[in-house]
Design a protein around this motif. Structure first.
Motif, short mmCIF file in Angstrom:
data_model
loop_
_atom_site.label_atom_id
_atom_site.label_comp_id
_atom_site.label_asym_id
_atom_site.label_seq_id
_atom_site.Cartn_x
_atom_site.Cartn_y
_atom_site.Cartn_z
N ILE A 123 8.46 -4.67 -3.33
CA ILE A 123 8.28 -4.80 -1.88
C ILE A 123 7.15 -5.78 -1.60
O ILE A 123 6.08 -5.69 -2.22
CB ILE A 123 7.94 -3.42 -1.25
N ILE A 132 4.30 -7.28 0.87
CA ILE A 132 3.50 -7.01 2.07
C ILE A 132 2.82 -8.31 2.50
O ILE A 132 2.06 -8.91 1.72
CB ILE A 132 2.45 -5.91 1.80
N ALA A 191 0.25 0.04 2.17
CA ALA A 191 0.35 -0.44 0.78
C ALA A 191 0.03 0.69 -0.19
O ALA A 191 0.73 0.87 -1.21
CB ALA A 191 -0.60 -1.62 0.57
N LEU A 247 2.93 3.10 -0.41
CA LEU A 247 4.05 2.55 -1.20
C LEU A 247 3.71 2.58 -2.69
O LEU A 247 4.57 2.90 -3.53
CB LEU A 247 4.38 1.13 -0.74
N GLU A 248 2.47 2.23 -3.02
CA GLU A 248 2.02 2.32 -4.42
C GLU A 248 2.19 3.75 -4.93
O GLU A 248 2.68 3.97 -6.04
CB GLU A 248 0.54 1.93 -4.53
N VAL A 260 4.38 -3.30 -5.47
CA VAL A 260 3.93 -3.98 -4.25
C VAL A 260 3.37 -5.36 -4.60
O VAL A 260 2.57 -5.51 -5.52
CB VAL A 260 2.86 -3.12 -3.53
N ARG A 261 3.81 -6.34 -3.80
CA ARG A 261 3.30 -7.72 -3.94
C ARG A 261 2.68 -8.10 -2.61
O ARG A 261 3.29 -7.89 -1.55
CB ARG A 261 4.44 -8.69 -4.27
N VAL A 262 1.47 -8.63 -2.64
CA VAL A 262 0.72 -8.85 -1.40
C VAL A 262 0.31 -10.30 -1.24
O VAL A 262 -0.05 -10.97 -2.21
CB VAL A 262 -0.55 -7.95 -1.39
N THR A 303 -1.36 -3.42 -7.35
CA THR A 303 -0.65 -4.44 -6.58
C THR A 303 -0.72 -5.80 -7.25
O THR A 303 -1.73 -6.13 -7.86
CB THR A 303 -1.28 -4.50 -5.16
N THR A 311 11.94 -9.63 -4.10
CA THR A 311 11.66 -8.34 -3.45
C THR A 311 12.89 -7.81 -2.69
O THR A 311 13.79 -8.57 -2.34
CB THR A 311 10.47 -8.45 -2.46
#
Ligand SMILES: NC(=O)c1ccc[n+]([C@@H]2O[C@H](COP(=O)([O-])OP(=O)(O)OC[C@H]3O[C@@H](n4cnc5c(N)ncnc54)[C@H](O)[C@@H]3O)[C@@H](O)[C@H]2O)c1
Length: 500
Positions: A382, A384, A405, A408-409, A415-417, A433, A446
């Motif tokens: 996902i 962000i 975030a 979700l973690e 998670v990719r930010v 992340t 994603t």
């Protein structure tokens, strides 16, 4: 009982010890009463007295730095004191730890002129300044009450090092009654010839717009307990109040108007700041609730909001549906006002509901993600976009994007930010992340993209390119900043907040 006969004597004040054209020369008259205590018969004030050097304590923080820079830019000599040695060293090199538009140019300009400096040791700065701003943090403690330990600690330091007549102005957001505590502390440990006035001068800056808000405030609030202190504050802010000598970067066409001034007592000024933030939070929760209704009845919040905000009694501000109110102030200050109300015997039913609505907003965004991706997010990639609590700042304190975030973690998502400014701060908060160097890297492979900060660059993305990079074309727009129609025509499943 007979009063003691004053024995007048004169003492040079700090204003006299300090050189500088703006510092007036005045003398204080002192008398010794029957118990041997020394008092001012006449405070060292006269209409000729003019503010000289300013000390800002907490001067490396958002509010302190903005205040220090603002006054230096208007021509005052300012020493900004902070216990954060790293930030002080950085600032003295002309590097700002805070991202605000125009901040580094202003910082370097004022360091170069010698008007502005940063220090760790408060002793000389306090003794040599006749205006001291307290701009330290007042974070929420576990029970929601503001933790005033920083304010109390610096008040004790100020009390030990005051010289002559000094105006001590509280810029931090403090609950009603704080000034009584600060006044008591400042009244202790004095040398002879020391006198002070306490002022509450709340800060209303919006992060991302902080400098502009200093030079073009909607209003200035001076809570004072003496006419003299009010005059002092008016003199300090004269360039801002009158509109002369303003920061004009890119704003040559701005309409200059006098700044409305609210001069009142200390308690009113304390309450104004909390009430202002509570009201803004109320608008946010209100519009989010209307957006939730839109989702159920098939209405579109953009249209509803347009219809609302054209009413001059309502206006546009804080009516953007989204994740709710995060950041360092609104939630903290609203929670503080709830406790102030309770202590005063008022049941704060509206304010509690505003907080409750805000909690539900994050939950509702998460349930949108789960609704679209399925109940298990384990291993699901996902993206962000945006972790700063709002656009144009690098501040991630109490960022709702970070809260999402984290959730979700915890659900096991990969998670990719990406955030244009807030990545260094977010790295300290998110440990599983992947931090990406740009949006296109963040969205690669994603299954959902969440837009959680309203950075303008997200609205300008090349979504055809994004479509080719993602594994699954789902976008949840937590800030309603994207063009829903364009995304849908590019094959995305798009969900905003209350949008059709
Ligand atoms: N950030 C905002 O948008 C904003 C807006 C309006 C009002 N406020 C209020 O202003 C106050 C400050 O907020 P902020 O966001 O600038 O906080 P901040 O954490 O960014 O800054 C506080 C600074 O005080 C320093 N400090 C703490 N103890 C100290 C001490 N004993 N001596 C010297 N320095 C010390 C810290 O190192 C820090 O740099 C708070 O009361 C806040 O509610 C904040």
């Amino acid at each position: 009982m007979q009063k003691s006969t004053p024995t007048p004597s004169t003492t040079p004040t700090n204003a006299e010890r300090r050189p500088g054209p703006s510092v007036a020369m005045y003398r204080t008259t002192r008398f010794v009463d029957s118990s041997g205590r020394s008092h001012h018969a006449d405070p060292p004030r006269s209409p000729k007295s003019r503010p000289g050097q300013i000390c800002v304590i907490g001067g490396a923080g958002y509010v302190g730095l903005t205040t220090a820079l603002g006054f230096a830019e208007t021509g005052r000599r300012v020493v900004a004191v902070d216990i954060d040695e790293g930030r002080v060293a950085q600032l003295n090199r002309g590097v700002s730890p805070i991202y605000e538009r125009g901040i580094e140019e202003m910082l370097r300009r004022n360091l170069d002129t010698g008007r502005l400096s940063f220090a760790i040791d408060p002793v000389d700065a306090i003794a040599q300044s006749d205006t001291i701003f307290i701009a330290v943090g007042t974070p929420a403690s576990a029970n929601g009450r503001p933790d005033l330990s920083q304010v109390i600690c610096v008040s004790e330091t100020i009390a030990r090092h005051l010289r002559g007549y000094t105006v001590v102005a509280i810029r931090s957001t403090v609950p009603t009654g704080t000034t009584a505590t600060v006044r008591e502390i400042l009244g202790q440990d004095h040398d002879e010839g020391v006198d002070f006035d306490l002022v509450v001068n709340p800060e209303f800056l919006r992060e991302g717009n902080a400098l502009e808000d200093f030079f073009y405030p909607d209003r200035l609030v001076f809570g004072t307990s003496s006419k003299f202190a009010g005059e002092w504050m008016r003199e300090l802010y004269r360039p801002i109040i009158s509109g002369e000598n303003r920061w004009n970067e890119g704003k040559q066409d701005r309409e200059l108007r006098p700044t409305p001034l609210i001069e009142t007592n200390l308690t009113d000024a304390e309450l104004i700041k909390h009430a202002a933030n509570a009201f803004l939070a109320t608008r946010v929760s209100f519009i989010n609730e209307v957006a939730a209704i839109c989702e159920r009845v098939g209405a579109d919040i953009d249209q509803v909001k347009a219809g609302l905000s054209q009413d001059p009694r309502i206006g546009e501000s804080h009516l953007n549906p989204g994740l709710g109110f995060g950041g360092p102030c609104l939630e903290k200050d609203l929670t503080a006002l709830v406790t102030i109300a309770e202590d005063a015997g008022v049941d704060p039913v509206v304010m509690r509901a505003v907080l409750d609505r805000n909690e539900r907003q994050v939950v509702s965004v998460l349930s949108k993600v789960r609704g679209l991706l399925g109940p298990s997010l384990h291993g699901r990639p996902i993206a962000i976009l945006g972790v700063a609590f709002k656009a144009h700042t690098n501040d991630v304190r109490n960022s709702l994007a970070l809260r999402i975030a984290h959730a979700l973690e915890n659900d096991g998502a990969a998670v990719r930010v990406y955030d244009p400014m807030g990545m260094p701060q977010a790295r300290n908060e998110l440990h599983q992340t992947v931090f990406c160097s740009d949006v296109y890297e963040a969205v690669k492979g994603t299954q959902a993209i969440l837009v959680l900060t309203e950075w303008p660059e997200f609205a300008e993305l090349d979504f055809r390119r994004v479509r080719r990079l993602v594994d699954c074309p789902i976008v949840i727009d937590g800030r309603n900043v994207l063009d829903a129609r364009a995304l849908r025509s590019n094959g995305f499943q798009y969900l905003g907040i209350g949008r059709r």
